[in-house]
Design an enzyme around this catalytic site. Structure first.
Site, PDB file in Angstrom:
ATOM      1  N   ARG A 127       0.811  -1.237   0.000  1.00 44.52           N
ATOM      2  CA  ARG A 127       0.000   0.000   0.000  1.00 44.52           C
ATOM      3  C   ARG A 127       0.837   1.276   0.000  1.00 44.52           C
ATOM      4  NH1 ARG A 127      -2.712  -3.105   3.746  1.00 44.52           N
ATOM      5  NH2 ARG A 127      -4.548  -4.137   2.901  1.00 44.52           N
ATOM      6  N   LYS A 148       2.346  11.431 -10.675  1.00 43.64           N
ATOM      7  CA  LYS A 148       1.532  10.518 -11.473  1.00 43.64           C
ATOM      8  C   LYS A 148       2.370   9.319 -11.872  1.00 43.64           C
ATOM      9  CE  LYS A 148      -1.424  12.519 -14.482  1.00 43.64           C
ATOM     10  NZ  LYS A 148      -1.892  13.481 -15.527  1.00 43.64           N
ATOM     11  N   GLU A 190       8.575  18.335 -24.103  1.00 47.40           N
ATOM     12  CA  GLU A 190       7.890  18.595 -22.825  1.00 47.40           C
ATOM     13  C   GLU A 190       8.447  19.872 -22.179  1.00 47.40           C
ATOM     14  OE1 GLU A 190       5.244  17.132 -21.451  1.00 47.40           O
ATOM     15  OE2 GLU A 190       5.190  15.036 -22.103  1.00 47.40           O
ATOM     16  N   LYS A 232       6.072  23.261 -13.753  1.00 49.41           N
ATOM     17  CA  LYS A 232       5.190  22.143 -13.443  1.00 49.41           C
ATOM     18  C   LYS A 232       4.914  22.076 -11.940  1.00 49.41           C
ATOM     19  CE  LYS A 232       3.939  17.448 -14.162  1.00 49.41           C
ATOM     20  NZ  LYS A 232       4.102  16.222 -14.927  1.00 49.41           N
ATOM     21  N   GLU A 242      -5.254  16.713  -9.890  1.00 47.09           N
ATOM     22  CA  GLU A 242      -5.770  16.958 -11.235  1.00 47.09           C
ATOM     23  C   GLU A 242      -7.271  17.191 -11.258  1.00 47.09           C
ATOM     24  OE1 GLU A 242      -4.682  14.072 -14.204  1.00 47.09           O
ATOM     25  OE2 GLU A 242      -4.451  15.678 -15.637  1.00 47.09           O
ATOM     26  N   ARG A 246      -4.501  21.538 -13.146  1.00 41.57           N
ATOM     27  CA  ARG A 246      -3.440  20.630 -13.559  1.00 41.57           C
ATOM     28  C   ARG A 246      -3.664  20.082 -14.963  1.00 41.57           C
ATOM     29  NH1 ARG A 246      -0.403  16.048  -9.916  1.00 41.57           N
ATOM     30  NH2 ARG A 246       0.583  15.038 -11.671  1.00 41.57           N
ATOM     31  N   ASN A 250      -1.726  18.941 -19.885  1.00 39.39           N
ATOM     32  CA  ASN A 250      -1.999  17.974 -20.947  1.00 39.39           C
ATOM     33  C   ASN A 250      -2.031  18.598 -22.335  1.00 39.39           C
ATOM     34  OD1 ASN A 250      -2.213  15.682 -19.276  1.00 39.39           O
ATOM     35  ND2 ASN A 250      -4.258  16.336 -18.649  1.00 39.39           N
ATOM     36  N   HIS A 253      -1.600  16.471 -25.397  1.00 40.15           N
ATOM     37  CA  HIS A 253      -1.617  15.066 -24.992  1.00 40.15           C
ATOM     38  C   HIS A 253      -2.851  14.311 -25.468  1.00 40.15           C
ATOM     39  CE1 HIS A 253       1.843  16.143 -22.671  1.00 40.15           C
ATOM     40  NE2 HIS A 253       1.946  14.937 -22.150  1.00 40.15           N
ATOM     41  N   HIS A 257      -1.536  11.165 -27.202  1.00 37.96           N
ATOM     42  CA  HIS A 257      -1.743   9.785 -26.750  1.00 37.96           C
ATOM     43  C   HIS A 257      -2.420   8.951 -27.829  1.00 37.96           C
ATOM     44  CE1 HIS A 257      -1.477  10.657 -22.138  1.00 37.96           C
ATOM     45  NE2 HIS A 257      -0.303  10.407 -22.678  1.00 37.96           N
ATOM     46  N   HIS A 270       7.033   9.595 -27.225  1.00 38.44           N
ATOM     47  CA  HIS A 270       5.993  10.380 -26.571  1.00 38.44           C
ATOM     48  C   HIS A 270       6.146  11.878 -26.890  1.00 38.44           C
ATOM     49  CE1 HIS A 270       3.093  11.664 -23.585  1.00 38.44           C
ATOM     50  NE2 HIS A 270       4.006  12.399 -22.984  1.00 38.44           N
TER      51      HIS A 270
END
Lengths: 370, 370
Positions: A127, A148, A190, A232, A242, A246, A250, A253, A257, A270
């Site tokens: 956990r 993330k 990025e 960032k 998010e 936030r 993206n 993105h 993606h 990417h």
């Protein structure tokens, strides 16, 4: 002539953590881990890939061992396919077999794939145990801020994950010198993205210093990484989970993606895919009234030798389908991050599918030899 | 004659959530979801098993549909083997295919296994979406408070998981009427545990009302569940991430988990295994000076018709090995929750392996026919 490392703090209350950027940091890794509160009684597991591993694993392991830590390691194949539930399960098995406990830490030595994979292991083993990022790519300056972490599902990228903040990010810019040029360019996508969404001056600095960045000039890299991380970090500090703000990170993105998924993971890096996505977003912005935005955005991306058009063989409807499955579509609406100007974006939920289709077609036509 | 439902709040700052306990709650599920802020624009996925599903899934689905929600469902085989990464992956695939998004919720309709499994799906799908617990067992009163969700690894239980708090726990005591007697008894083991660690009067109430509890008297059940949840909620509120205090909830679990693992999942129910574990802990407490503790503890467990001895065929060294792999062993030390008296425990890190071995042997001998 190594300069003093720069330290930046990502402010997240009791989950705040430092990002240290500088030359030769690997050799002092044990010291930084100790400063970050990582205990030395329990084993550490370094997760790396067959790119970064052969170059830096021995150095990092020696530094940690000399500093009193017991550092084990797991080397996975490089590339996106390692961000799978299968590889994840292998790492969990290894962690159990090696007796990692709640005081252990997982170290990610590599790029974004390794950071995401190792971070998801750290975030879910017992956990959640401690996590340290040791990025060896430019691209990872983005994924190392924000917590993330995820693995991919065959149907969609990053579908399985959690938010898990590291204890420390140790960014040794010397490790960037070994990057292939294509990876360098993809990483800079990025970096300039942070300028495009938040800081026009930084975007312009990236364009003006594109030559130094592409040549891996240490000083330019350290400055660019620090600025990218700082932008960032400011955004993530205001919106850790998010909920809203936030989402601006993206930019590029949604389509990016989809391009990665449709083209097959691996054909586009990417950073390349999101560069095309940012060109698309600029076209959408222009359609919504921001005159000249596409040309200006493209000039910044092209200075960094990044792609800004789509090959004709990538199916438009396949891209549309892939976007419908994207996490960023909330309650069936298409949500795009749309630039208003360089350095300023909005979260638009009213971009209709036909606009997106027409922009995709324009990106394909602009890529055809004339 | 349905009484007004009791509502208890688990206080966790912005992650606080209500536990509603009462009769006939399933029929009003949509209303409770709405009160808890679950939006109706995105699909819900109800995860259940082939025990609870046939009994309650239609009722819950109808209630949600009538209330304006779109409720999909997935039925998995009952029992611990479903708490696997494979079943988890199937559920993630289903969630993607059905278009669950960040506004969706996962509902767990079942016992602790379903809560843990569905909770881990909710905690990791798109980095965490809403989660609602609809427990249908007594045992689940324990697992529905605290946010611990997990699946098992072949080498150890609950090794893969996160902390993910529900939005709501909806405890319809009518669903308990269908429980087989053995499950009832096993569930009462966790109930009386809350008394044994924190509240002597409640432990004594459990013993005095054992007959009513075993007969599934609604009033006794509702009171017992409320008290059990309330004690756990108080402990969890003070220590959400199990840094220290929360560990006391593991009374009986160190040996209990080992018994489950060594005997093969399924031979002992979780509640039965921790009952034996609590008898063992009482013996350790007695060796450390708490006179009469074992007899008193055993009288409470036996009133609830729970096992308090170990079958001779369970290997002592296999149990010792399994305990060494347990998450609760931090940095190689054996950590036991040891009672000082009924209602009061300590976290002991100085219990040596020989003491544990000798207690295991005593539990075996006391189980032999004389």
């Amino acid at each position: 002539m190594a300069e003093t490392p720069k330290t930046l703090t990502v402010e997240l209350g009791e989950r705040s953590y430092p990002i240290v950027i500088g030359e030769g940091l690997l050799a002092n890794a044990a010291e930084y881990l100790r400063l970050a509160g990582v205990p030395d009684k329990s084993p550490l597991l370094i997760v790396t890939d067959d790119n970064a591993g052969p170059l830096y694993l021995a150095k990092l392991t020696e530094a940690l061992t000399a500093g009193g830590y017991r550092a084990l390691s797991a080397v996975v194949p490089h590339g996106e396919p390692s961000k799978s539930l299968d590889v994840y399960n292998d790492l969990i098995t290894r962690a159990i077999e090696e007796g990692l406990d709640r005081s252990s830490a997982i170290l990610a030595l590599g790029g974004g794939v390794i950071g995401d994979l190792a971070g998801f292991v750290a975030g879910t083993y017992m956990r959640g145990i401690r996590f340290v990022q040791v990025p060896t790519t430019i691209l990872a300056h983005d994924s190392s801020v924000g917590g993330k972490v995820a693995v991919n599902h065959p149907l969609a990228k990053n579908m399985i994950g959690v938010f898990h903040q590291p204890e420390l990010v140790l960014y040794d810019v010397e490790t960037l010198k070994s990057l292939p040029p294509r990876e360098v360019r993809a990483g800079l996508a990025e970096m300039v993205k942070h300028g495009l969404i938040w800081d026009k001056a930084f975007a312009e600095w990236c364009r003006a210093n594109a030559g130094r960045l592409l040549a891996l000039d240490s000083e330019a890299l350290a400055y660019g990484l620090e600025q990218g991380c700082a932008i960032k970090a400011r955004i993530v500090s205001r919106d850790e989970r998010e909920n809203d703000l936030r989402a601006i990170l993206n930019l590029g993105h949604t389509l990016g993606h989809a391009i990665e998924a449709v083209a097959g993971y691996g054909r586009f890096l990417h950073g390349e895919a999101i560069s095309i996505g940012m060109a698309a977003a600029a076209l959408i912005g222009e359609e919504r009234g921001a005159a000249g935005l596409h040309a200006e955005t493209v000039s910044m991306l092209e200075a960094l030798e990044l792609p800004v058009t789509l090959p004709a063989d990538i199916g438009t409807e396949a891209l549309m389908d892939a976007m419908q499955r994207d996490k960023k579509f909330r309650e069936g609406r298409m949500i795009f991050i749309v630039p208003l100007a360089v350095g300023r974006v909005e979260i638009a939920s009213d971009v209709d599918a036909d606009t997106v289709r027409s922009v995709i077609e324009r990106l394909k036509r602009s890529g055809e030899p004339s």
